[in-house]
Design a protein around this motif. Structure first.
Motif, PDB file in Angstrom:
ATOM      1  N   PHE A  22       0.825  -1.212   0.000  1.00  0.00           N
ATOM      2  CA  PHE A  22       0.000   0.000   0.000  1.00  0.00           C
ATOM      3  C   PHE A  22       0.862   1.266   0.000  1.00  0.00           C
ATOM      4  CE2 PHE A  22       0.106  -0.907   4.630  1.00  0.00           C
ATOM      5  CZ  PHE A  22       0.403   0.341   5.160  1.00  0.00           C
ATOM      6  N   LEU A  23       2.067   1.188   0.553  1.00  0.00           N
ATOM      7  CA  LEU A  23       2.967   2.341   0.518  1.00  0.00           C
ATOM      8  C   LEU A  23       3.458   2.592  -0.911  1.00  0.00           C
ATOM      9  CD1 LEU A  23       4.473   4.449   2.362  1.00  0.00           C
ATOM     10  CD2 LEU A  23       6.402   2.886   2.218  1.00  0.00           C
ATOM     11  N   PHE A  24       3.823   1.528  -1.620  1.00  0.00           N
ATOM     12  CA  PHE A  24       4.287   1.678  -3.006  1.00  0.00           C
ATOM     13  C   PHE A  24       3.187   2.242  -3.903  1.00  0.00           C
ATOM     14  CE2 PHE A  24       7.695  -1.882  -2.626  1.00  0.00           C
ATOM     15  CZ  PHE A  24       8.531  -1.005  -1.961  1.00  0.00           C
ATOM     16  N   LYS A  25       1.950   1.823  -3.654  1.00  0.00           N
ATOM     17  CA  LYS A  25       0.814   2.346  -4.422  1.00  0.00           C
ATOM     18  C   LYS A  25       0.666   3.855  -4.186  1.00  0.00           C
ATOM     19  CE  LYS A  25      -4.117   1.403  -5.025  1.00  0.00           C
ATOM     20  NZ  LYS A  25      -5.248   0.601  -4.546  1.00  0.00           N
ATOM     21  N   PHE A  26       0.806   4.278  -2.946  1.00  0.00           N
ATOM     22  CA  PHE A  26       0.727   5.698  -2.591  1.00  0.00           C
ATOM     23  C   PHE A  26       1.877   6.478  -3.234  1.00  0.00           C
ATOM     24  CE2 PHE A  26       1.542   8.996   0.879  1.00  0.00           C
ATOM     25  CZ  PHE A  26       0.497   9.821   0.516  1.00  0.00           C
ATOM     26  N   LYS A  32       3.098  10.971  -9.587  1.00  0.00           N
ATOM     27  CA  LYS A  32       2.284  11.539 -10.676  1.00  0.00           C
ATOM     28  C   LYS A  32       1.714  12.907 -10.308  1.00  0.00           C
ATOM     29  CE  LYS A  32       0.755   7.134 -12.594  1.00  0.00           C
ATOM     30  NZ  LYS A  32      -0.388   6.238 -12.780  1.00  0.00           N
ATOM     31  N   GLU A  33       1.411  13.102  -9.038  1.00  0.00           N
ATOM     32  CA  GLU A  33       0.702  14.299  -8.583  1.00  0.00           C
ATOM     33  C   GLU A  33       1.598  15.443  -8.109  1.00  0.00           C
ATOM     34  OE1 GLU A  33      -2.713  14.849  -8.584  1.00  0.00           O
ATOM     35  OE2 GLU A  33      -2.762  13.016  -9.790  1.00  0.00           O
ATOM     36  N   TYR A  34       2.809  15.120  -7.655  1.00  0.00           N
ATOM     37  CA  TYR A  34       3.654  16.131  -7.020  1.00  0.00           C
ATOM     38  C   TYR A  34       5.051  16.139  -7.630  1.00  0.00           C
ATOM     39  CZ  TYR A  34      -0.053  16.290  -3.558  1.00  0.00           C
ATOM     40  OH  TYR A  34      -1.265  16.429  -2.944  1.00  0.00           O
ATOM     41  N   ARG A 137      -9.746  10.094  -2.624  1.00  0.00           N
ATOM     42  CA  ARG A 137     -10.741  10.296  -3.690  1.00  0.00           C
ATOM     43  C   ARG A 137     -10.409   9.435  -4.910  1.00  0.00           C
ATOM     44  NH1 ARG A 137     -10.521  15.770  -1.870  1.00  0.00           N
ATOM     45  NH2 ARG A 137      -9.089  16.364  -3.511  1.00  0.00           N
ATOM     46  N   VAL A 138      -9.130   9.107  -5.083  1.00  0.00           N
ATOM     47  CA  VAL A 138      -8.709   8.296  -6.209  1.00  0.00           C
ATOM     48  C   VAL A 138      -8.819   6.799  -5.906  1.00  0.00           C
ATOM     49  CG1 VAL A 138      -6.720   7.701  -7.678  1.00  0.00           C
ATOM     50  CG2 VAL A 138      -7.117  10.080  -7.025  1.00  0.00           C
ATOM     51  N   VAL A 139      -8.406   6.388  -4.710  1.00  0.00           N
ATOM     52  CA  VAL A 139      -8.359   4.956  -4.398  1.00  0.00           C
ATOM     53  C   VAL A 139      -9.555   4.456  -3.588  1.00  0.00           C
ATOM     54  CG1 VAL A 139      -5.846   4.844  -4.500  1.00  0.00           C
ATOM     55  CG2 VAL A 139      -6.964   5.270  -2.316  1.00  0.00           C
TER      56      VAL A 139
END
Length: 142
Positions: A22-26, A32-34, A137-139
């Motif tokens: 779950f950390l790698f997914k984040f 992508k976002e920052y 909101r994404v996941v």
């Protein structure tokens, strides 16, 4: 040693194995976002807490910014050994959110340093919470 690249790099060999997925997914979403104009390394610790080198206090994450970017990259230390402890107290989603919030808090210090050249804990938790809400909101769940 600094190689003049930006980015977010995770060093996970010592981290809790259940935290990594779950950390790698984040982290993939964060990339992508920052923006990460100076490479920041994140070292996962298997311990439930980290001792701050500045204060000597127990904490779940720390951010270190070098005096000379030509010689060193900034880094974050993130405790992951607290995950099993958290699972005994709260549901899985809340335990995961706790770990992700610790990373987001450390990253807000990094971004503040990028913007201002200084680090201040004021507003750090609020900004980290905003990052997690955006991610949620994404996941939909962590």
């Amino acid at each position: 040693m600094n190689n003049s690249q930006g980015g977010l790099r995770i060093h996970a060999s010592r981290g809790n194995k259940k935290v990594k997925p779950f950390l790698f997914k984040f982290v993939k979403w964060l990339r992508k976002e920052y923006s990460f104009p100076h490479r920041v390394n994140v070292y996962l610790s298997p311990n439930p807490y980290i001792i701050s080198r500045l204060t000597g206090e127990r904490c779940v994450s720390t951010t270190w910014i070098p005096g000379d970017l030509e010689l060193h990259d900034p880094y974050i230390r993130l405790a992951t050994g607290n995950y099993p402890i958290l699972l005994k107290k709260v549901d899985k989603n809340s335990a995961r959110a706790n770990i992700l919030h610790a990373l987001a808090s450390a990253l807000t210090s990094y971004w503040q340093w990028i913007e201002t050249g200084d680090m201040d804990e004021k507003g750090m938790s609020r900004k980290a919470t905003a990052i997690l809400r955006k991610y949620e909101r994404v996941v939909k769940y962590f």
